[in-house]
Design an enzyme around this catalytic site. Structure first.
Site, PDB file in Angstrom:
ATOM      1  CD  GLU A   1      -3.264  -1.140   0.880  1.00  0.00           C
ATOM      2  OE1 GLU A   1      -3.803  -0.054   1.054  1.00  0.00           O
ATOM      3  OE2 GLU A   1      -3.866  -2.127   0.401  1.00  0.00           O
TER       4      GLU A   1
ATOM      5  CG  HIS B   1      -3.048   2.694   4.930  1.00  0.00           C
ATOM      6  ND1 HIS B   1      -3.886   3.497   4.198  1.00  0.00           N
ATOM      7  CD2 HIS B   1      -2.883   1.568   4.209  1.00  0.00           C
ATOM      8  CE1 HIS B   1      -4.211   2.870   3.068  1.00  0.00           C
ATOM      9  NE2 HIS B   1      -3.617   1.697   3.060  1.00  0.00           N
TER      10      HIS B   1
ATOM     11  CB  CYS C   1      -4.253   9.932   3.265  1.00  0.00           C
ATOM     12  SG  CYS C   1      -4.518   9.089   4.812  1.00  0.00           S
TER      13      CYS C   1
HETATM   14  O1  SUG Z   1      -7.693   3.061   1.127  1.00  0.00           O
HETATM   15  N1  SUG Z   1     -10.380   5.243   1.480  1.00  0.00           N
HETATM   16  C1  SUG Z   1      -8.950   5.037   1.444  1.00  0.00           C
HETATM   17  C2  SUG Z   1      -8.268   5.971   2.382  1.00  0.00           C
HETATM   18  C3  SUG Z   1      -6.775   5.936   2.201  1.00  0.00           C
HETATM   19  C4  SUG Z   1      -6.058   6.700   3.224  1.00  0.00           C
HETATM   20  N2  SUG Z   1      -4.685   6.669   2.972  1.00  0.00           N
HETATM   21  C5  SUG Z   1      -3.727   6.589   3.906  1.00  0.00           C
HETATM   22  N3  SUG Z   1      -3.995   6.242   5.138  1.00  0.00           N
HETATM   23  N4  SUG Z   1      -2.526   6.833   3.546  1.00  0.00           N
HETATM   24  C6  SUG Z   1      -8.610   3.584   1.752  1.00  0.00           C
HETATM   25  O2  SUG Z   1      -9.230   2.996   2.641  1.00  0.00           O
HETATM   26  C7  SUG Z   1     -12.649   4.906   0.756  1.00  0.00           C
HETATM   27  C8  SUG Z   1     -13.351   4.773  -0.557  1.00  0.00           C
HETATM   28  C9  SUG Z   1     -14.816   4.485  -0.465  1.00  0.00           C
HETATM   29  O3  SUG Z   1     -15.247   3.899   0.502  1.00  0.00           O
HETATM   30  O4  SUG Z   1     -15.483   4.842  -1.426  1.00  0.00           O
HETATM   31  C10 SUG Z   1     -11.191   4.677   0.592  1.00  0.00           C
HETATM   32  O5  SUG Z   1     -10.757   4.021  -0.339  1.00  0.00           O
END
Ligand code: SUG
Length: 430
Positions: free
Chosen positions: A170, A239, A356
């Site tokens: 990731e 994460h 993020c």
């Molecule tokens: O991968 N949310 C992302 C958020 C990513 C955050 N990134 C870091 N922590 N670096 C994920 O969970 C939600 C999309 C939705 O539900 O439509 C989403 O993908």
């Protein structure tokens, strides 16, 4: 060397489909009405704030959504519109994956090992495979195209293809770097999970972390593996950057972020005696408060005039334990001298805080000049982007809108206008 942040510009299809198991914000807001225009302007305001602090700022572009090319690989045929219509009719849940704007969270775009750390003197970037979640696994090809274009004329940078599935990778969200300065040889910490916890997946696989260390040519003195604690994953830290962040000598972390914190801290101190570990005890800020506030998903940056600033999401101001802890942090006269808060509510509601939304890359001044400048932000470009977003991005997306061909067309048109504004050909990054 300096550090450049590449933020993901929030795409016109930003919506709340609740696609991310283990991401509490995404689950909580599933089915809500999103505001893509506001989301993109909020992200742009953060980029401008970084520039106002005197820091170089870049951007990565939203991906083509709905992603007809991916749906075609799933067996739908015809023109892009026909493919999307057929997919929506056959399987709305599948279609929603193709519509996600999740590429905005560029901390998940790639893992970056700057060249002071690698044995071959090259900067290595590995595009993340994001294999754990269908909607995110779609991102890799377009991310690779953008990063390859960005670094095409920078000789000592290698962009690697994603690692093979099923070893989930990731990207930088599970990677931290400690060094006495951005340009000094550093210690890279690769954080991974160990199987599902409480029904939530561990999204970073240990074998992926090991593979990254190998392909980035990191000598063992410059790389450490650390396991995320099960408590953190179960509490919603999908994460590691939800519970820890590092910048130069500082590791800012929650007490319960890692499975074996004593061993990790000892290994860090042994390899980098200058490291300053700022640990927030659970007795001061619970894991639940840390995740609710996204305290650790802040951008910790070194300012040109010296000292570090913590750029936090506005939500952190709403959690009393966090506010009290931050007051003590600033009063302690440590390396983190100031705080600022940004409104990123639209991204936050999908679990994406300030950290993020950005991918950090340490570069020489000469390398910065050699980057594809279309990906770098200036005040003038930010003004033009704000205007374009206001004209083209949908104001709102409700769950039932996601199947509307007019909305798909609006998203494609908006992206085409963006590519045109920044000087990219229509098919250049598809
Ligand atoms: O991968 N949310 C992302 C958020 C990513 C955050 N990134 C870091 N922590 N670096 C994920 O969970 C939600 C999309 C939705 O539900 O439509 C989403 O993908």
């Amino acid at each position: 060397m300096l550090e450049v942040n590449f933020d993901g510009l929030v795409g016109p299809s930003h919506n709340y489909a609740g696609l991310s198991l283990g991401n509490i914000a995404s689950a909580t807001h599933a089915g809500s009405v999103s505001a893509p225009r506001e989301a993109a302007l909020q992200g742009l305001a953060k980029m401008r704030q970084m520039m106002a602090l005197g820091l170089p700022q870049g951007l990565l572009l939203p991906h083509d959504r709905p992603n007809a090319a991916w749906l075609r690989r799933m067996g739908f045929t015809g023109s892009d519109l026909e493919v999307c219509r057929a997919a929506w009719a056959a399987d709305p849940a599948l279609f929603r994956n193709s519509f996600s704007a999740s590429a905005m969270w560029t901390a998940n775009a790639a893992t970056v090992s700057p060249r002071p750390d690698s044995a071959d003197g090259l900067t290595h970037l590995s595009v993340a495979n994001l294999a754990s979640m269908p909607h995110r696994s779609i991102e890799a090809p377009q991310t690779q195209r953008q990063l390859s274009a960005l670094f095409a004329n920078v000789p000592c940078v290698r962009v690697h293809a994603p690692l093979p599935a099923p070893f989930g990778d990731e990207g930088a969200a599970n990677h931290m770097r400690l060094a006495t300065s951005h340009g000094a040889e550093g210690l890279e910490i690769f954080v991974h999970g160990a199987g599902p916890v409480g029904g939530f997946p561990a999204r970073q696989h240990r074998l992926a972390a090991e593979a990254l260390v190998r392909r980035h040519n990191l000598p063992s003195r410059n790389a450490l593996l650390a396991r995320q604690s099960d408590e953190a994953i179960a509490a919603g830290a999908f994460h590691n950057d939800v519970v820890a962040v590092a910048n130069e000598t500082v590791l800012f972390t929650h007490e319960q972020a890692f499975a074996d914190r004593d061993a990790l801290y000892a290994a860090i101190r042994q390899r980098l005696p200058e490291a300053q570990i700022i640990e927030v005890p659970a007795a001061r800020v619970s894991l639940a408060d840390a995740i609710r506030s996204y305290l650790f998903n802040s951008q910790l940056v070194t300012l040109p005039e010296g000292g570090m600033l913590l750029l936090l999401p506005g939500e952190a101001r709403e959690v009393p334990s966090v506010v009290a802890w931050l007051e003590d942090l600033i009063a302690s006269n440590g390396p983190i001298r100031s705080t600022q808060f940004m409104t990123l509510r639209e991204s936050m509601r999908n679990g994406g805080g300030p950290a993020c939304l950005r991918l950090r890359v340490a570069l020489e001044e000469s390398e910065l000049a050699a980057l594809d400048q279309r990906f770098l932000l200036t005040e003038g470009k930010a003004d033009a982007l704000a205007d374009l977003i206001t004209r083209h991005w949908p104001e709102h997306i409700a769950p039932e809108d996601i199947g509307n061909p007019d909305l798909w067309q609006q998203c494609w048109t908006a992206r085409a206008a963006l590519l045109n504004l920044l000087g990219f050909g229509k098919e250049e990054l598809r």
